[in-house]
Design a protein around this motif. Structure first.
Motif, PDB file in Angstrom:
ATOM      1  N   THR A 180      -6.271   2.309  -3.497  1.00 35.42           N
ATOM      2  CA  THR A 180      -5.584   1.773  -1.752  1.00 35.42           C
ATOM      3  C   THR A 180      -5.712   0.567  -1.255  1.00 35.42           C
ATOM      4  O   THR A 180      -4.349  -0.177  -0.953  1.00 35.42           O
ATOM      5  CB  THR A 180      -5.498   3.080  -0.614  1.00 35.42           C
TER       6      THR A 180
ATOM      7  N   ALA B  18      -5.902   7.985   2.899  1.00 31.69           N
ATOM      8  CA  ALA B  18      -5.438   7.745   1.449  1.00 31.69           C
ATOM      9  C   ALA B  18      -6.607   8.192   1.010  1.00 31.69           C
ATOM     10  O   ALA B  18      -6.314   9.232  -0.203  1.00 31.69           O
ATOM     11  CB  ALA B  18      -4.985   6.528   1.720  1.00 31.69           C
TER      12      ALA B  18
ATOM     13  N   ILE C 189       1.215   4.477  -2.929  1.00 36.98           N
ATOM     14  CA  ILE C 189       0.696   5.841  -2.402  1.00 36.98           C
ATOM     15  C   ILE C 189       1.829   6.875  -2.962  1.00 36.98           C
ATOM     16  O   ILE C 189       1.875   8.201  -3.668  1.00 36.98           O
ATOM     17  CB  ILE C 189       0.513   5.918  -1.159  1.00 36.98           C
TER      18      ILE C 189
ATOM     19  N   VAL D 258       0.585  -0.768  -0.016  1.00 34.76           N
ATOM     20  CA  VAL D 258       0.111  -0.079  -0.374  1.00 34.76           C
ATOM     21  C   VAL D 258       0.760   1.249   0.204  1.00 34.76           C
ATOM     22  O   VAL D 258       0.551   2.629  -1.030  1.00 34.76           O
ATOM     23  CB  VAL D 258      -0.953   0.152   0.952  1.00 34.76           C
TER      24      VAL D 258
END
Length: 1313
Positions: free
Chosen positions: A1219, A711, A647, A643
Motif C-alpha cells: 500500500t 489499509a 487496494i 494507492v
C-alpha cells in the motif's frame, strides 16, 4: 648601518637642496618658518573645514600671553613652559583656534584612547605652534597675496616636515588600534586614505594628513621620516618629542588606552580550546571500533547461547512444560478469548444492522469533519518549529517589543562570468586590477536598476505605496524621502548619481598628469568608506546618498584578501521596515516586495546574456515554498489514486474470469479509503474546533500514516474473511462476519492502541509541528479503528450480501451467474511465502545467519546514525527550479560577512553609574572584562566564537560625544534656548563655552540621564561624527522616566554556510552571553534577574537543532514504551513477545537513521516527524506478526513462526508495504526537494526497513525466544520421544511439512518414536 644612515642623509640633503633655501633660510631654535594667516589656499577647491594657510615668516617665535596662553594650555599643553618661564609660539590666536577645531575633529574619533589623541594633537601643535618650528620644517612653495590692508604677503602652500622615524612610529603605533564603536572598524581607516587600516604605515598615515586634497588639510605637507643616526645637514633637526605609548596613562588621574584600542593594554588571553578531535582508538575511528566490538559481543552471546542450548538439550532428558509456560499460555488464551467473544458479538450486531451503523458512522465523522471550516493552516516556520515558551521565542518577543522586528532584506547579486578584467593606472593611487563586473557598463546597468526600483510603486487598498513608504531610513525615520532609504550598493559611492559616475577631472601628482575618473574614486572609497571627500581631483564624497557609509564587504563579494577592485560580485541590499502582523503597512511592504521581484526579474531577463543576476526578497522563501506546495498537490493526488487503485485490485480474490465483476472489491476499497479519509478529517476537524492550528506537513504525512495503518487492517480483515469463506454448520452470514472479526480484531486493537498511546506521548514534544502532528495522528488512528470496527465491518457485511447474490461490484443493481460465496481464488503472496520464504528463512542453518546479519545491520546503523548531519539547509526547502537556489549559491560563494548578531541587555542594569558604565564600555578606564571587551576578545577567535567584527557600543560613542574637547555636546548658555541642546553645526554665540562636561570624566547619574536622549537623536556630521541618530537611536529602549529597559550591541558573524554552522554559532553566542551576564551581575546595583542574551534573526529557526537530537531520542523512546506495555497486556502478560516486538521496532528505527546517512537525508524536525510516524508503521509490520505467533496453534516455535509468516505476513505485505510503496514512488517526481528527501527517500527507507525486519528478522527472533507453545492439558514431554516434524496447517486445508522446522526446545513438543 652606517652606510644606510649615510645614504639616507645624502637623500635628505638632496631634498633640501632642491627646496628653495631662501624661503626658510634660518633653521634655529626659537625661530618660526611661518606665522599668521594668509587666507584660503587657491589650490584647494573643496574643503570640508575651511581654514587659512599660514604666512611665510622665518622670524623669532612670539611670546604667548593672555587668551592665547590660556587656549594653548588647553589645546597644546606640551608647548607651555613652566610658571617661571616664558612660553613662545609660532602661531596667532586665530591659528590656534583653527588648530583647536582640527584637534576637536580628530578627538571625536581618537579621544577614547588618550595617548593617541595627545600624540596626534602634538603633531599638529608642533607643526603649527612650536617655537622651534624652523628646526624641523622647511617651506618649499608659496604664493603671492595682498592683505586687506594692501600689504604684500607670501602664503605658504607647501612645506616639508622632518620627524625622527622612532617618534613618528611611536605616534602611529599608539593610534593604529583605536576602534570606531559605531562600525566595529578602526579609526585609522578614516586617516590613511586609500590604504585603509590593513595597509596603513607611518609614512602613509602622515602623507594622508598632509594631503591638501583630503578635505581637511589647508595646504600640502611633505612629511620626511629620518632614520635614527642620520644627519640631515643644513641645520635641520628632525622632531623627536615624547610620544606616549597607548598603554601609558597621561597622568595619575587618567587611564591608559583600553584593550580594545591598544593591544599592549590587553591582559593575556588564552586561546579557547579547539573543538574536541574526532573520537579515535589508535588510528581507527573510535565509534566504528566500539560498534564493531558491540557486534562481536552480541554475536558471541547469541552463538554461545545457541551452543549452550543445543548441548543442554542433547544432554538433558525432556521435561514437562513448566508452570510459567502453562501460566503464560493460559493468560494468552484467556485474554484472547475475552476479546474474541466481545468482538464476535459486536461484529454480529454490526453485520445485522449495516445501514444504520453506516449512517451513524457517517454522521459522526461528518459532524466532526465540519470543524474543518475553522481550520487554520500555519505556514510561518517560527510557529511551526519553535515552541512559544522556548528560549529563542521569548528572546525574539523581548527584542521585538523593545526594538521592533528585524528589518526585511531584499538583495540582488550581480556577476559577470566570462567578462575579462582590466588593469588601471591611477595617477595618485597607483596600479590596480579591476574585475569584469567592475566596469562602467555594469555600473550604469546597476544604477539603472536602482533608479527603476526607486520609482517602483505598488497599489494596496487604493493607496500607492512607494519605496520611501516602506524603507528603513536610519537618519530620517519620521518623514523619509527616497534619498533617505538605506540602500547599500557600490554605486552609493557616487550617491547613486549617474552624473557623478561619469565625472572626469585632470589629475596631477606633481610628477605626472592624467585623468581621474570613477575608478580613482572607487579605489579610494573602498579603502576609506567613511571619507566625506576623496583625495582625487574629483573631490567626491564616499558617503551614501542616505548619509551613512557603505562598507566594501557589504557591497562587494568574491574578492581576494582586501583587493576590493577584483571583486567578482556586486551586491545591492535594500533594507525595509518589518511591520508586525496586523499592521496595515505590512501589506504595503509585501506588495512592494512583489514589485521588487518583478522589476529585478525583468532586469535579469534583459541582461541575462551578459550578466548573471540572482536575487531574493524577504518574502521569497515563503512564496517559493507555497508555490511548490501548490504545484506538488497533483503529485500527492496521483499518489493517493495509485494507492486506491492497488487496494481496489488487491482486495479482490478472483476464481474465474466470469466472476471478476462479482468478486471485485472496488466498492469495498472505496469504502476503506473513505474510512481513512473520514478518520483524518474528523481528527483535524475536532482539533480545529479546539483551536489547534494545522500545517501542510500534517496534510502530507498523516493521511499516508493512517492509510498504512487502515489499509493493513482492511487487508487483514478482508483476506481473513476470504480465507474462511465457508461458514460453519448453522452459521448465518452475520455470525460469520462476527467470527472472522473476533479472530482479527484483537490484533487490530493491539496495533492501533499501541500507536495511539505512542503518538499521545509524542505530543509531549516541545516543537509545535511535532506536537500537532502527534495529536492529529493519535486521534486519526483512534477514529480509524472505531470506523473500521463499525462502518467498514458494515460495508463488508453488505459486500458479502452482494457477492452471495452474484451482484456486480459498483453496479450492484446488475448481476449474473450463480450466487453464493466464492471459493479460494488465485493468490501470489501466500504461496510464495509458504513454498519459498518460510522454508528458506526458518531453515536451521539460515536462522542464525539471519540473526547475525540483522545484528550486524543494527550495529552498522548505530555507527551510521552518528554520521547523520543535523539541520536543514534552507536550499532543501525549495523546488529544484527555484530562482532562490541560484541566489543561495551566489550568497555562499561571494558573501564576505555574516548576519548581524545583537547582544541584548535586559532591564535591571544601572548604565548611569560609573561602575555600570565601565562594565559596558571599551575605552580608557573601562573594565577589562566589560561587555564590549569580552566580545572583542571573542572576535580574535572567529573559528570558535563565529564572530568576525566586534560589537558597536552606544556607551562608548556616548562618552566620546560628551568629551569636552569636541563640539558634540553643548548647551545654550543664554537666550530663549537656555539649557537646551546646541547642535555641533550651530554657530550661535550662546553655545560658546557651553560644553556639557568641563573635564574628561564619567557623567554623573543625573548628567547621564539628561544627555543620553540628546545623543541618541543627534544627527552625525563632519563636526561631530559621534551623533547617535541612525546608529543608536533604536539601540536603547527607555520608559517615560528615562530608565533603560533594554539595549543592544551589534556585532557581525563570520559567513555561515550550513545549518550546522548556524547552530554552532548559536551555541557559541549563548556561551559568550552567559559569561558576560555573570560578569555584569557582579556590578553593584545590578538586579539578580538581569541577563544578556544574543539575538539574530536566524536563531529562532536554528534553536531547534540545539535540542532536536535529545528531544528526538526522548520522543522515540517514549513511543516505544506503550508498544511494550500494550503488547504485554493484550498478549496475556507475554514478556517474551512484547520484548521481541519492542526490540524489533527499535532496530527498525536505528537502521532507518543509519540509512539516512547513506542517502543524504539530514536529521531535523521534519525527519523526527517521519521517525515518529515510522514507529506507527513499524507497529503494523511487527505487532500483527507477533500476535499471530502468540495465538498460533502450531506445536513448535519454528512452526508457529512459519504459520505467522504465511498467514499474517501475506496480509502485512499486501496491506502495509504494497500500500505504501506505490504512493511513495510517485513522490519521487515531486518538484520540492523537501518532499523528495523527507517523504520519498525517508518513507521508502522506513517501509523497506520495516518490511525486512517484520517479515525476516522478527519470525526468526520469535523462533528463538518466543513464548512456549500451548500444550494441551495432560500432555507430557515424555510421550513418544523421537524425531520431530513440524506441521503447519494452512487455512485452505494444505499442510506444510518440513523437517528443518524442527524446534529443539524440549518440553514443548512431544517426541514420536
Amino acid at each position: 648601518m652606517p652606510g644606510s644612515a649615510a645614504l639616507a642623509g645624502a637623500v635628505l640633503g638632496t631634498l633640501l637642496a632642491l627646496a628653495a633655501p631662501t624661503l626658510t633660510p634660518i633653521h634655529r631654535a626659537g625661530y618660526c618658518s611661518f606665522y599668521g594667516e594668509c587666507g584660503r589656499n587657491p589650490e584647494v577647491n573643496v574643503s570640508l573645514v575651511p581654514s587659512n594657510v599660514p604666512c611665510l615668516s622665518n622670524t623669532p617665535a612670539r611670546v604667548a600671553t593672555g587668551t592665547l596662553l590660556r587656549l594653548l594650555r588647553t589645546v597644546c599643553p606640551e608647548l607651555v613652559r613652566g610658571d617661571n618661564e616664558t612660553t613662545r609660539v609660532c602661531c596667532t590666536l586665530a591659528q590656534l583656534g583653527a588648530l583647536q577645531l582640527s584637534v576637536a575633529l580628530s578627538g571625536t574619533v581618537l579621544s577614547r584612547c588618550p595617548a593617541c589623541a595627545r600624540n596626534f594633537a602634538n603633531l599638529y601643535c608642533s607643526n603649527t605652534c612650536s617655537p622651534d618650528q624652523s628646526l624641523f620644517t622647511n617651506v618649499t612653495r608659496v604664493a603671492n597675496r595682498t592683505s586687506a590692508q594692501g600689504t604684500p604677503q607670501l602664503a605658504v602652500l607647501e612645506y616639508q616636515s622632518f620627524y625622527h622615524q622612532d617618534y613618528a612610529d611611536a605616534a602611529f603605533a599608539s593610534c593604529r588600534g583605536v576602534r570606531l564603536p559605531a562600525t566595529g572598524g578602526y579609526a585609522i581607516d578614516t586617516m590613511c586614505g586609500r590604504y585603509g587600516a590593513r595597509l596603513c604605515t607611518t609614512q602613509r598615515w602622515l602623507d594622508f594628513q598632509g594631503d591638501k586634497n583630503n578635505g581637511l588639510a589647508p595646504l600640502q605637507i611633505d612629511f620626511q621620516l629620518v632614520p635614527n643616526g642620520t644627519e640631515t645637514g643644513d641645520a635641520v633637526v628632525p622632531l623627536s618629542a615624547r610620544a606616549w605609548r597607548c598603554d601609558q596613562a597621561l597622568s595619575a588621574e587618567e587611564q591608559p588606552c583600553s584593550c580594545q584600542d591598544c593591544a599592549e593594554s590587553c591582559p593575556p588571553v588564552s586561546a579557547p580550546p579547539d573543538p574536541p578531535p574526532p573520537f579515535r582508538l589508535g588510528n581507527a575511528d573510535g565509534a566504528l571500533v566500539l560498534c564493531g566490538l558491540l557486534f562481536a559481543l552480541l554475536a558471541a552471546i547469541f552463538v554461545g547461547a545457541s551452543l549452550c542450548r543445543r548441548s543442554r538439550e542433547a544432554a538433558t532428558p525432556a521435561q514437562p512444560t513448566s508452570c510459567s509456560a502453562r501460566l503464560g499460555a493460559a493468560n494468552r488464551g484467556a485474554g484472547h478469548g475475552v476479546l474474541a467473544r466481545v468482538f464476535r458479538r459486536w461484529g454480529t450486531l454490526v453485520a445485522g444492522h449495516p445501514v444504520a451503523v453506516l449512517v451513524v458512522a457517517a454522521a459522526v465523522a461528518g459532524g466532526l469533519s465540519a470543524g474543518l471550516v475553522t481550520l487554520r493552516l500555519t505556514t510561518d516556520p517560527v510557529e511551526l518549529w519553535s515552541a512559544p515558551g522556548s528560549r529563542a521565542r521569548q528572546e525574539k518577543a523581548f527584542y521585538d517589543q523593545h526594538f521592533g522586528p528585524f528589518f526585511r532584506t531584499n538583495q540582488v547579486i550581480v556577476t559577470a562570468p566570462g567578462r575579462p578584467g582590466s588593469g588601471y593606472e591611477s595617477v595618485v593611487l597607483g596600479a590596480k586590477n579591476f574585475s569584469g563586473v567592475l566596469s562602467a557598463e555594469v555600473l550604469r546597468a546597476l544604477l539603472e536598476l536602482q533608479e527603476r526600483l526607486g520609482n517602483t510603486t505598488a497599489w494596496v487598498a487604493g493607496r500607492e505605496v512607494t519605496l520611501s513608504d516602506v524603507c528603513y531610513a536610519p537618519l530620517n525615520p519620521a518623514e523619509p524621502a527616497l534619498g533617505d532609504c538605506c540602500v547599500n550598493s557600490v554605486t552609493q559611492y557616487f550617491q547613486n548619481n549617474g552624473t557623478r559616475l561619469a565625472m572626469t577631472a585632470l589629475q596631477s601628482d606633481g610628477k605626472r598628469t592624467g585623468t581621474a575618473d570613477w575608478r580613482d574614486h572607487l579605489i579610494y572609497c573602498v579603502n576609506s568608506p567613511l571619507s566625506f571627500k576623496d583625495i582625487t581631483a574629483l573631490e567626491l564624497s564616499c558617503m551614501a546618498q542616505y548619509g551613512g557609509p557603505v562598507f566594501p564587504y557589504i557591497a562587494l563579494g568574491g574578492y581576494p584578501g582586501s583587493e576590493y577592485t577584483e571583486a567578482e560580485a556586486l551586491i545591492v541590499t535594500y533594507s525595509l521596515n518589518n511591520f508586525p502582523a496586523g499592521d496595515p503597512r505590512r501589506e504595503w511592504v509585501l506588495s512592494w516586495e512583489s514589485r521588487f521581484l518583478e522589476v529585478v526579474g525583468d532586469f535579469q531577463r534583459t541582461h541575462g546574456p551578459n550578466l548573471s543576476v540572482t536575487f531574493m526578497a524577504e518574502r521569497s522563501l515563503e512564496d517559493e515554498i507555497n508555490r511548490t506546495t501548490g504545484e506538488d498537490i497533483p503529485v500527492f493526488a496521483v499518489s493517493y489514486l495509485v494507492v486506491f487503485a492497488y487496494i481496489a485490485l488487491a482486495l479482490g480474490e478472483y476464481t474465474a474470469w466470469r466472476r471478476v465483476l462479482v468478486e471485485a472489491k472496488v466498492t469495498l476499497a472505496l469504502g476503506g479509503i473513505g474510512v481513512v479519509l473520514g478518520a483524518v478529517f474528523a481528527s483535524m476537524g475536532l482539533l480545529a474546533l479546539l483551536g489547534l492550528p494545522s500545517s501542510l506537513i500534517i496534510l502530507e504525512v498523516v493521511p499516508f500514516l493512517v492509510l498504512a495503518v487502515g489499509a493493513d487492517n482492511i487487508f487483514i480483515f478482508v483476506q481473513e474473511y476470504q480465507q474462511q469463506s465457508q461458514r460453519e454448520p448453522g452459521e448465518t452470514r452475520e455470525q460469520h462476519v462476527g467470527r472472522v472479526l473476533a479472530q482479527v480484531a484483537p490484533s487490530m486493537l493491539l496495533c492501533s492502541l499501541s500507536e495511539v498511546i505512542c503518538f499521545l506521548l509524542g505530543a509531549l514534544s516541545s516543537m509545535p509541528a511535532v506536537r500537532t502532528f502527534a495529536l492529529t495522528a493519535a486521534l486519526a488512528i483512534a477514529f480509524d479503528l472505531l470506523l473500521q470496527l463499525s462502518g467498514f465491518v458494515a460495508l463488508v457485511a453488505l459486500d458479502a450480501r452482494r457477492q452471495e447474490a452474484a451482484r456486480f461490484d459498483v453496479c450492484c443493481c446488475c448481476g449474473g451467474g450463480k450466487g453464493g460465496p466464492g471459493g479460494p481464488g488465485a493468490r501470489l503472496l501466500r504461496p510464495l511465502l509458504r513454498h519459498c520464504c518460510a522454508p528458506l528463512l526458518l531453515h536451521r542453518l539460515a536462522r542464525p545467519v539471519v540473526v547475525l546479519l540483522f545484528l550486524f545491520l543494527a550495529c552498522a546503523g548505530l555507527y551510521l546514525a552518528l554520521k547523520v548531519p543535523v539541520g536543514l539547509d534552507q536550499e532543501l526547502a525549495l523546488p529544484e527550479d527555484s530562482y532562490m537556489l541560484q541566489y543561495f549559491a551566489a550568497l555562499n560563494r561571494y558573501l564576505a560577512v555574516g548576519v548581524p548578531t545583537y547582544f541584548v541587555t535586559t532591564g535591571g542594569y544601572n548604565f548611569s553609574s560609573a561602575a555600570g558604565t565601565n562594565g559596558i564600555c571599551s575605552s580608557a578606564g573601562c573594565a577589562a572584562d566589560s561587555l564590549t571587551h569580552t566580545i572583542q576578545y571573542a572576535t580574535r577567535f572567529p573559528n570558535v566564537s563565529y564572530l568576525a567584527i566586534p560589537a558597536t557600543s552606544w556607551v562608548d560613542d556616548f562618552l566620546d560625544w560628551l568629551n569636552p574637547t569636541t563640539r558634540c555636546c553643548r548647551v545654550h548658555q543664554s537666550g530663549n534656548l537656555t539649557g537646551e541642546f546646541c547642535p555641533s553645526t550651530s554657530s550661535d554665540p550662546s553655545c560658546l563655552g557651553g560644553q556639557c562636561l568641563n573635564t574628561t570624566r564619567r557623567p554623573t547619574v543625573e548628567e547621564f540621564e539628561w544627555f543620553l536622549p540628546w545623543f541618541l537623536h543627534d544627527r552625525p556630521n563632519l563636526q561631530c561624527a559621534k551623533g547617535g541618530l541612525g546608529a543608536y537611536d533604536t539601540a536603547v529602549s527607555m520608559d517615560a522616566n528615562g530608565t533603560i529597559l533594554a539595549s543592544r550591541f551589534m556585532a557581525y558573524q563570520r559567513p555561515l554556510r550550513t545549518s550546522q554552522e548556524y547552530t554552532a554559532a548559536l551555541r557559541a553566542a549563548r556561551a559568550l552571553a552567559e559569561e558576560i551576564t555573570r560578569t555584569l551581575r557582579r556590578v553593584p546595583g545590578t538586579h539578580p534577574d538581569f541577563r544578556v542574551f544574543p539575538y539574530t534573526v536566524t536563531y529562532v529557526y536554528y534553536e531547534q537543532y540545539v535540542t532536536v537530537v535529545a528531544e528526538g531520542i526522548t520522543t522515540l523512546a517514549l513511543c516505544l514504551v506503550p508498544t511494550f506495555g500494550v503488547s504485554f497486556l493484550l498478549l496475556g502478560m507475554d514478556l517474551r513477545s512484547s520484548a521481541a516486538t519492542t526490540l524489533t521496532i527499535a532496530m527498525i528505527l536505528v537502521d532507518t537513521v543509519g540509512a539516512m546517512a547513506l542517502w543524504d537525508v539530514p536529521y531535523n524536525a521534519v525527519s523526527l516527524i517521519n521517525l515518529v510516524a515510522a514507529v506507527g508503521i513499524s507497529v503494523e509490520f511487527v505487532s500483527h506478526l507477533t500476535c499471530a505467533f502468540a495465538h498460533s496453534a502450531q506445536p513448535t516455535r519454528v512452526a508457529r513462526a512459519a504459520d505467522a509468516i504465511i498467514n499474517m505476513g501475506s496480509k502485512v505485505v499486501a496491506g502495509v508495504a504494497m500500500t505504501n510503496l506505490p504512493g511513495i514512488v510517485v513522490l519521487a517526481f515531486a518538484k520540492a526537494q523537501l518532499i523528495q528527501i523527507f517523504f520519498f527517500r525517508l518513507n521508502l527507507i522506513i517501509t523497506l526497513v520495516g518490511l525486512a525486519h517484520g517479515l525476516l528478522f522478527l519470525p526468526v527472533l520469535l523462533s528463538y525466544i518466543g513464548p512456549s507453545p500451548r500444550v494441551p492439558a495432560g500432555d507430557t514431554a515424555g510421550d513418544a520421544p523421537g524425531k520431530r516434524v513440524a506441521t503447519v496447517e494452512l487455512g485452505t486445508g494444505l499442510v506444510l511439512s518440513n523437517p528443518h522446522f524442527g524446534d529443539r526446545d524440549k518440553g514443548t513438543v512431544p517426541r514420536r518414536r
